[in-house]
Design an enzyme around this catalytic site. Sequence first.
Site, PDB file in Angstrom:
ATOM      1  N   ARG B  22      -7.524 -16.488 -14.613  1.00 20.36           N
ATOM      2  CA  ARG B  22      -8.684 -16.904 -13.819  1.00 20.36           C
ATOM      3  C   ARG B  22      -9.886 -15.989 -14.080  1.00 20.36           C
ATOM      4  O   ARG B  22     -11.018 -16.435 -14.121  1.00 20.36           O
ATOM      5  CB  ARG B  22      -8.301 -16.876 -12.334  1.00 20.36           C
ATOM      6  N   ARG B  82       7.003   2.076  -3.366  1.00 16.84           N
ATOM      7  CA  ARG B  82       6.752   3.276  -2.554  1.00 16.84           C
ATOM      8  C   ARG B  82       8.008   3.927  -1.997  1.00 16.84           C
ATOM      9  O   ARG B  82       8.108   5.153  -1.962  1.00 16.84           O
ATOM     10  CB  ARG B  82       5.813   2.940  -1.390  1.00 16.84           C
ATOM     11  N   CYS B 111      -2.885   2.631   2.976  1.00 16.70           N
ATOM     12  CA  CYS B 111      -4.189   3.210   3.337  1.00 16.70           C
ATOM     13  C   CYS B 111      -4.168   3.941   4.673  1.00 16.70           C
ATOM     14  O   CYS B 111      -4.649   5.079   4.786  1.00 16.70           O
ATOM     15  CB  CYS B 111      -5.248   2.112   3.351  1.00 16.70           C
ATOM     16  N   GLN B 137      -8.194  -0.894  12.399  1.00 12.48           N
ATOM     17  CA  GLN B 137      -8.304  -1.130  10.966  1.00 12.48           C
ATOM     18  C   GLN B 137      -9.390  -2.146  10.620  1.00 12.48           C
ATOM     19  O   GLN B 137      -9.493  -3.212  11.234  1.00 12.48           O
ATOM     20  CB  GLN B 137      -6.938  -1.572  10.420  1.00 12.48           C
ATOM     21  N   SER B 140     -11.918  -5.207   5.757  1.00  9.87           N
ATOM     22  CA  SER B 140     -11.909  -5.166   4.298  1.00  9.87           C
ATOM     23  C   SER B 140     -10.519  -4.823   3.768  1.00  9.87           C
ATOM     24  O   SER B 140     -10.240  -5.063   2.592  1.00  9.87           O
ATOM     25  CB  SER B 140     -12.945  -4.177   3.766  1.00  9.87           C
ATOM     26  N   GLY B 141      -9.641  -4.291   4.626  1.00 10.13           N
ATOM     27  CA  GLY B 141      -8.244  -4.101   4.244  1.00 10.13           C
ATOM     28  C   GLY B 141      -7.571  -5.411   3.894  1.00 10.13           C
ATOM     29  O   GLY B 141      -6.561  -5.431   3.200  1.00 10.13           O
ATOM     30  N   LYS B 191       5.453   0.546   7.239  1.00  8.58           N
ATOM     31  CA  LYS B 191       4.938   1.369   6.140  1.00  8.58           C
ATOM     32  C   LYS B 191       4.501   2.731   6.669  1.00  8.58           C
ATOM     33  O   LYS B 191       4.819   3.777   6.092  1.00  8.58           O
ATOM     34  CB  LYS B 191       3.741   0.680   5.468  1.00  8.58           C
ATOM     35  N   ARG B 213      -6.076  -4.745  14.014  1.00  6.68           N
ATOM     36  CA  ARG B 213      -7.267  -5.097  13.244  1.00  6.68           C
ATOM     37  C   ARG B 213      -8.453  -5.194  14.201  1.00  6.68           C
ATOM     38  O   ARG B 213      -8.354  -5.808  15.260  1.00  6.68           O
ATOM     39  CB  ARG B 213      -7.050  -6.448  12.562  1.00  6.68           C
ATOM     40  N   HIS B 220     -11.025   2.768   8.342  1.00 10.45           N
ATOM     41  CA  HIS B 220     -10.001   2.694   9.386  1.00 10.45           C
ATOM     42  C   HIS B 220     -10.130   3.900  10.320  1.00 10.45           C
ATOM     43  O   HIS B 220     -10.456   5.005   9.870  1.00 10.45           O
ATOM     44  CB  HIS B 220      -8.598   2.747   8.768  1.00 10.45           C
TER      45      HIS B 220
END
Lengths: 311, 311
Positions: B22, B82, B111, B137, B140-141, B191, B213, B220
């Site tokens: 793409r 991770r 993050c 948060q 944009s996350g 996480k 959020r 954040h």
Amino acid sequence: MLTVLARSRFAEEQILPLASARSAGSQLPYRDQSLAVSLLEPDAFSDVQLALFSAGGSISKTFGPQAVEQGAIVIDNSSAFRMDPDVPLIVPEINASAITQHQGIIANPNCSTIIMVLALAPLRAFGLKEVVVSTYQAVSGAGQKAIEELRNQQVDPNLAAGPSFPYRIADNVLPFVDCFVDGGHTREELKMILETRKILELPELLVRCTCVRVPVERAHSEAISVTVERPITVEQARSLFAETPGLVLEDDPTSHRYPMPLSASGRDAVGVGRVRQPEQRSDQLDFWLSGDQLLKGAALNAVQIAERLHP
Amino acid sequence: MLTVLARSRFAEEQILPLASARSAGSQLPYRDQSLAVSLLEPDAFSDVQLALFSAGGSISKTFGPQAVEQGAIVIDNSSAFRMDPDVPLIVPEINASAITQHQGIIANPNCSTIIMVLALAPLRAFGLKEVVVSTYQAVSGAGQKAIEELRNQQVDPNLAAGPSFPYRIADNVLPFVDCFVDGGHTREELKMILETRKILELPELLVRCTCVRVPVERAHSEAISVTVERPITVEQARSLFAETPGLVLEDDPTSHRYPMPLSASGRDAVGVGRVRQPEQRSDQLDFWLSGDQLLKGAALNAVQIAERLHP
């Protein structure tokens, strides 16, 4: 306050709005009538049975005792009398019986505190030991002007801050509500700590609190982590919350059902959800609340106190 | 990522952007040049020394091991590797020495985790026992589209939700980031719990986490409450934070200096402030952080890992 009175058992009673010279003489809509605003004067309460104060601490301190002298019972929304040992601090679902100890003045708690203690009260059955709370507080807690400030900033990214907040609140969060006091806490945080202990009658309860303003118009939210003395399960907590008056359980992650300001705004009940537990810790519980701080957090709770006075 | 590379020690190296069909063939601005985007293919890494992956877990799982086979060292921004015991999970200010244990892949942490562990790491000197964190948060996350979604909702209160969030995010907060997993936590919360233990090398650390959020474009914030084993004072904590690389102490309530997204956006350092303590509890500390999750929370940390690999 008038909107809540209009759907209370006092709806048909005579309502006398009082205000400073700036507003006296104006008209306020009430049901299908219009109420004339009178001047708040020292002898304004001679015919008043029940006085609802919501004009800040200094007005309450000056006129509250005068209203009591003239025979009124005062329900005060300010923080002026809340920690006075002679003044009951009431959330009717929790400590309605303490109303009878009043000596003329009954205090309505801080908005964030009311929303939180509704969920903490039933957990006392498990020996509530420690509470950690972070708030997500709506701008309307800072007044009508703060709502306009947020709206204007949302459509104009270059608009400077003020006057309601020291920085832009649109696209920002501020770890600051009310004012700072000694020791690094804000007064809002101290209110939540001290008022919670008084309402729950747990003078030793450890409450750790961070109060934060978020760019939301209405309804406060709170992330709460508690530690209790006796083992509790998530299912027990959910059942307790579901049957607690004033709360509504909104806890079904798979269908994206959880409390949020969008659904709590304009609703009497405080939503509780996201109930969960750290792995292998039956003495700890985490959950999330959203409640309309203008309704249960303020006017509704004040009118509910009045209804308990005159059942 | 390109913006951070352009000011790194790799600025003058040859950069090869790879993407799906793409985007392949398009041009990306880089310093005063324009970089042609090539197709991400199995043999795309034959001339690559260092591969920065930032295209989601499934792309990393497919192409990461192939890049390693072709001789590249992979720094992966996704959550794919991770928690793999063979993969170092690195915040260079904390555990740079663990980089050497890599077997081709090094993981860049979540993050919100990166921002938090910067402040938790120095507190290990006092015996870190328990952490309670609530996040605030930025949208944009959830990607570039989420920013547009917030913008459009801010100017149109009647705009329906979606597609980035299940409900409106303007004028709302959502106790939900990523997706829900068993036990009532979100994956974002897990996480933060698991990655924090791995980075700090404290496998037993109790972390209680609520990820939320908020309608903020970028950066954040986090309200953090810790319990430690040995007595700590607020002044000791402030000094520790002030001298910790990656952190900047912003803690002067009387002049309204505290971390917030507005000042953390676009800045490398994570702000820490509102440092305080419950009365008579020298084993507890509360504080507040704001950090740019796109910089230290993602691209900057990844490039810093790369810089440690090639000092």
